[in-house]
Design a protein around this motif. Structure first.
Motif, short mmCIF file in Angstrom:
data_model
loop_
_atom_site.label_atom_id
_atom_site.label_comp_id
_atom_site.label_asym_id
_atom_site.label_seq_id
_atom_site.Cartn_x
_atom_site.Cartn_y
_atom_site.Cartn_z
N ARG A 127 0.85 -1.19 0.00
CA ARG A 127 0.00 0.00 0.00
C ARG A 127 0.89 1.25 0.00
NH1 ARG A 127 -5.38 -0.38 0.73
NH2 ARG A 127 -6.23 -2.48 0.98
N ASN A 128 0.59 2.14 -0.93
CA ASN A 128 1.35 3.38 -1.14
C ASN A 128 2.74 3.12 -1.71
OD1 ASN A 128 -0.67 5.22 -0.23
ND2 ASN A 128 -0.16 4.67 1.88
N VAL A 129 2.99 1.92 -2.22
CA VAL A 129 4.34 1.60 -2.70
C VAL A 129 4.77 2.51 -3.84
CG1 VAL A 129 3.57 -0.17 -4.34
CG2 VAL A 129 5.87 -0.30 -3.33
N ALA A 130 3.83 2.98 -4.65
CA ALA A 130 4.20 3.80 -5.80
C ALA A 130 4.73 5.17 -5.42
CB ALA A 130 3.00 3.94 -6.75
N VAL A 131 4.49 5.61 -4.18
CA VAL A 131 4.91 6.96 -3.78
C VAL A 131 5.87 6.94 -2.60
CG1 VAL A 131 2.81 8.03 -4.68
CG2 VAL A 131 2.87 7.26 -2.30
N THR A 132 6.40 5.77 -2.25
CA THR A 132 7.26 5.69 -1.06
C THR A 132 8.62 5.09 -1.35
OG1 THR A 132 6.14 3.62 -0.45
CG2 THR A 132 5.36 5.64 0.62
N GLY A 133 9.11 5.26 -2.59
CA GLY A 133 10.46 4.81 -2.90
C GLY A 133 11.50 5.68 -2.21
N PRO A 134 12.78 5.31 -2.24
CA PRO A 134 13.35 4.17 -2.95
C PRO A 134 12.94 2.84 -2.34
CG PRO A 134 15.01 5.17 -1.57
CD PRO A 134 13.82 6.06 -1.48
N TYR A 135 13.32 1.75 -3.02
CA TYR A 135 12.75 0.45 -2.69
C TYR A 135 13.77 -0.55 -2.16
CZ TYR A 135 8.97 2.60 -5.21
OH TYR A 135 7.98 3.47 -5.59
N MET A 136 13.22 -1.55 -1.50
CA MET A 136 13.93 -2.64 -0.83
C MET A 136 14.49 -2.12 0.50
SD MET A 136 13.06 -4.75 -2.97
CE MET A 136 13.04 -5.49 -4.59
#
Length: 381
Positions: free
Chosen positions: A291-300
């Protein structure tokens, strides 16, 4: 009295025409927790707060970006950790850290679950020398005791005198922060996907393809770790199984250069949790919510990838033999070796066929529908 920084509160009821009654500055644990969430006095140099790394207007993630955008800076403006701060949104949904009937570790907070629950997590950054930087619980409580509003609120809400009782005061501090982070503001369930489930909107053809692929038992491995509920249309889906997996995330070498960590250092992940001593858990990290992954980068866990499409492409490398699939589109180089290959979640990672560009794009489009309504404008940035 504090004015809410992002939660709109209903107007107070009119008082009867009697003697004036003094208003209590923070009438509920949630209101006190909100004030504490933004309180910069809880950092050594009085410059940062919980909201510095969990900005409410940025998906409760860190909107600040350095050259590589991987790590959050501490209160001293220089210190950097080795992990990317995850979003605080929907964190309350994680169960307490425990082993399930199959012996798998589940739940907790932080990437390695070392805080059993949200209250335990809330106190961690305050005393972390490279985060908010206070040395002792007593220092934090002494800072709060400088404010009469806090003294009054802790006494009224928790029956604690923070001027004299450090232990009870710090416990109440973490409970208040947890109360705020448990509020609807952190988990509104109002994304386009949620509205779709309620029949309020329709998904585009690309988003619908992504949805079907995501929940497929045959064509992707997404739901191996990112689906908790049995039904693919469960309105309470957190998009994580709250378990720990080693997916072979490569080292963030530019980040290592920035924070001074040796390039050969290996993050033990779950094995760093004091309750875990099994070497088979080395290199595993908690599955984050999408949830909200598209706006909470960077990733991993180490912020190694900047773009959401790169994340999907990374998973695809396990199922595709094509040379292009073995190349990181952000660097033009090969993905890099898994730091702890002996515990890699091979079965989950290799479930499903290779994805073509159309299907990768569809999965990204579906993941964007998991963005809470208030953050949807960020998708356009």
């Amino acid at each position: 009295m504090m004015v809410s920084r992002f939660v709109v509160r209903p107007a107070a009821c009119l008082l009867l025409a009697t003697a004036p009654v003094a208003a209590q500055p923070y009438a509920t644990p949630e209101a006190l927790g909100e004030a504490l969430f933004f309180e910069t006095d809880l950092s050594l140099n009085r410059t940062q707060s919980c909201a510095s790394c969990h900005e409410p207007n940025a998906g409760f993630a860190d909107p600040r970006r350095d050259a590589e955008g991987a790590f959050s800076r501490g209160d001293d403006g220089l210190s950097l950790g080795a992990r990317h701060a995850p979003t605080a949104a929907y964190a309350i949904l994680s169960p307490a850290f425990h082993q399930n009937a199959d012996g798998e570790w589940v739940g907790g907070q932080f990437w390695d679950g070392r805080a059993s629950d949200l209250a335990a997590q809330a106190g961690g950054p305050i005393l972390n020398p490279i985060e908010l930087g206070l040395a002792r619980e007593a220092d934090a409580i002494a800072r709060l005791a400088e404010h009469e509003d806090y003294v009054t609120a802790f006494r009224a809400l928790y029956n604690v005198d923070i001027a004299t009782d450090v232990d009870a005061g710090f416990e109440a501090l973490t409970k208040a922060l947890a109360a705020f982070e448990s509020s609807e503001a952190f988990q509104p369930f109002d994304s386009k996907y949620d509205r779709y489930l309620r029949g309020e909107v329709e998904l585009t053809q690309t988003e619908e393809l992504g949805r079907l692929l995501f929940f497929s038992q045959q064509f992707t491995n997404c739901n191996q770790c990112h689906q908790l509920r049995r039904s693919a249309i469960d309105p309470a889906e957190p998009f994580t199984d709250f378990k720990y997996h080693n997916i072979g995330v490569p080292a963030n070498l530019p980040g290592r250069e920035e924070n001074g960590v040796d390039a050969e250092w290996v993050d033990n992940g779950l094995l760093d949790n004091p309750l875990v001593d099994d070497p088979a858990q080395r290199g595993k990290f908690k599955t984050p919510t999408l949830r909200n992954v598209a706006v909470t980068g960077p990733y991993m866990h180490n912020g190694v990838f900047q773009d959401l499409r790169t994340v999907v492409a990374f998973y695809n490398k396990y199922n595709s033999k094509a040379e292009a699939a073995q190349t990181n589109p952000e660097t033009g180089a090969r993905w890099g070796a898994a730091p702890v290959p002996e515990t890699l979640s091979t079965e989950e990672l290799t479930h499903g066929p290779a994805l073509d560009d159309r299907r990768i794009d569809a999965l990204v489009a579906f993941l964007e529908t998991l963005t809470d309504a208030r953050y949807e404008p960020l998708l356009e940035d």
